[in-house]
Design an enzyme around this catalytic site. Structure first.
Site, PDB file in Angstrom:
ATOM      1  N   GLY A 147      14.316  93.893 -55.198  1.00 18.48           N
ATOM      2  CA  GLY A 147      13.219  94.539 -56.202  1.00 18.48           C
ATOM      3  C   GLY A 147      12.160  95.409 -56.201  1.00 18.48           C
ATOM      4  NE  ARG A 148      13.181  97.551 -61.157  1.00 22.64           N
ATOM      5  CZ  ARG A 148      14.476  98.213 -61.357  1.00 22.64           C
ATOM      6  NH1 ARG A 148      14.972  99.793 -61.079  1.00 22.64           N
ATOM      7  NH2 ARG A 148      14.618  97.902 -62.511  1.00 22.64           N
ATOM      8  CG  PHE A 189       8.254  94.788 -54.283  1.00 26.42           C
ATOM      9  CD1 PHE A 189       6.759  94.952 -53.640  1.00 26.42           C
ATOM     10  CD2 PHE A 189       7.064  95.142 -56.377  1.00 26.42           C
ATOM     11  CE1 PHE A 189       5.545  95.444 -54.342  1.00 26.42           C
ATOM     12  CE2 PHE A 189       6.119  95.628 -56.256  1.00 26.42           C
ATOM     13  CZ  PHE A 189       5.287  95.466 -55.648  1.00 26.42           C
ATOM     14  N   PRO A 204      18.638  94.596 -56.273  1.00 20.06           N
ATOM     15  CG  PRO A 204      20.469  94.670 -54.376  1.00 20.06           C
ATOM     16  CD  PRO A 204      20.064  95.354 -55.618  1.00 20.06           C
ATOM     17  CE1 TYR A 231      21.473 105.037 -62.909  1.00 22.66           C
ATOM     18  CE2 TYR A 231      23.555 105.006 -61.304  1.00 22.66           C
ATOM     19  CZ  TYR A 231      22.381 104.083 -62.184  1.00 22.66           C
ATOM     20  OH  TYR A 231      22.511 103.183 -62.692  1.00 22.66           O
TER      21      TYR A 231
END
Length: 329
Positions: free
Chosen positions: A206-207, A209, A204, A56
């Site tokens: 949904g990025r 959403f 968790p 990262y």
């Protein structure tokens, strides 16, 4: 905050963790001052489970996290990962699980983190060219040397998990799991539960959403790379997935909570061996996520959520075709 035992080897974490990837890369602009304040606020709230990885940044997120926790080390269950290889220029250079690389990667992570040991060390992706027994054997040597406390895998397939666990007990499997991504329920979850391995869902929400943050494709910031990297964020799938997210919002509003809290509470209700690590880079969102640990869902609530977002209803694959080849190996 509530706490959970993850696996049978003694690892205990907060029920909700903190994913730190977006503090350094991928999800729009970064702000190290706010990121550090977010990590500190997490610890204040009892969120002890902090997740990073060597790639990262690349390489900058571990330093950020290490600097943030250096004065509060005993409060933290620090997880990091190795195996995905990146260059200093940010290029992706494949997967490496060779014993030599395991040792090299662990020492480099410890140096960047400024720590003497890593609580939970994951193989980020399984190397198809190195037998998992060799990789885990080298990881086990890190435990014996006191550099690592517990071992984990990420996005490993069922047979690989069994083989790995036969070499050294695996404490946690980290894989994508959310109302949008439930494939692991078929084979992976039963295997880790059979073997006494805890489960750590990443993405968790949904990025993003499932937080209800967006109303249209145009709401994504220009510098956000999700639409390039994840098919569910491609324009042709985005609007369809927004409609699903709106159904989640409707159920959440009736309970007086946010959509993100509903999504996290749903995961926590899938078993006491699950500890999701929602990522955020802002204190406000962190506080919202942490509060999900206190949300109670009735059987009627769970039924309504299932009806609103049945398994397999999300549009588009979770990764590109090439990236999908690297999961569940």
């Amino acid at each position: 905050m509530k706490y959970r035992k993850i696996g049978d080897q003694g690892l205990e974490t907060s029920a909700i963790g903190l994913g730190c990837m977006g503090m350094s890369e991928f999800y729009g602009t970064t702000d190290e001052v706010e990121a550090t304040a977010t990590i500190h606020r997490a610890l204040d709230l009892g969120v002890t489970f902090v997740d990073t990885a060597d790639i990262y940044g690349p390489f900058t997120n571990e330093k950020l996290v290490g600097d943030a926790i250096k004065d509060r080390r005993k409060e933290v269950v620090l997880a990091t990962k190795f195996g995905n290889v990146r260059g200093e220029d940010g290029s992706f250079r494949g997967v490496n699980g060779s014993p030599e690389y395991v040792r090299k990667a662990a020492d480099a992570s410890l140096q960047r983190l400024g720590l003497d040991y890593i609580d939970l060390y994951y193989q980020h992706r399984v190397d198809p060219d190195t037998p998992i027994e060799e990789t885990v054997g080298a990881m086990a040597e890190l435990v014996e040397a006191g550099k690592v406390r517990y071992l984990g895998l990420s996005e490993a397939g069922a047979e690989t998990i069994r083989r790995a666990n036969s070499v050294h007990p695996i404490s946690a499997l980290q894989s994508e799991y959310s109302l949008f991504t439930r494939e692991i329920e078929d084979e992976i979850l039963p295997v880790v539960r059979e073997l006494g391995i805890g489960f750590v869902p990443y993405s968790p929400l949904g990025r993003g959403f499932l937080t209800g943050a967006w109303k249209s494709f145009e709401d994504l910031p220009e510098e956000d790379t999700r639409s390039e990297r994840f098919p569910r964020f491609a324009r042709e799938n985005f609007e369809k997935n927004l409609k699903l997210a709106e159904k989640v919002r409707s159920v959440a509003e009736e309970k007086g909570i946010t959509p993100g809290q509903l999504a996290l509470a749903w995961l926590l209700h899938q078993g006491g061996d699950i500890a999701p690590i929602p990522g955020t880079k802002r204190r406000e969102r962190l506080e919202e996520n942490a509060a999900a640990a206190d949300v109670e869902l009735s059987q009627d609530d769970l039924k309504r959520i299932e009806e609103a977002l049945p398994k397999g209803s999300a549009s588009g694959e979770r990764y590109s075709e090439q990236m999908m080849q690297a999961v569940n190996r």
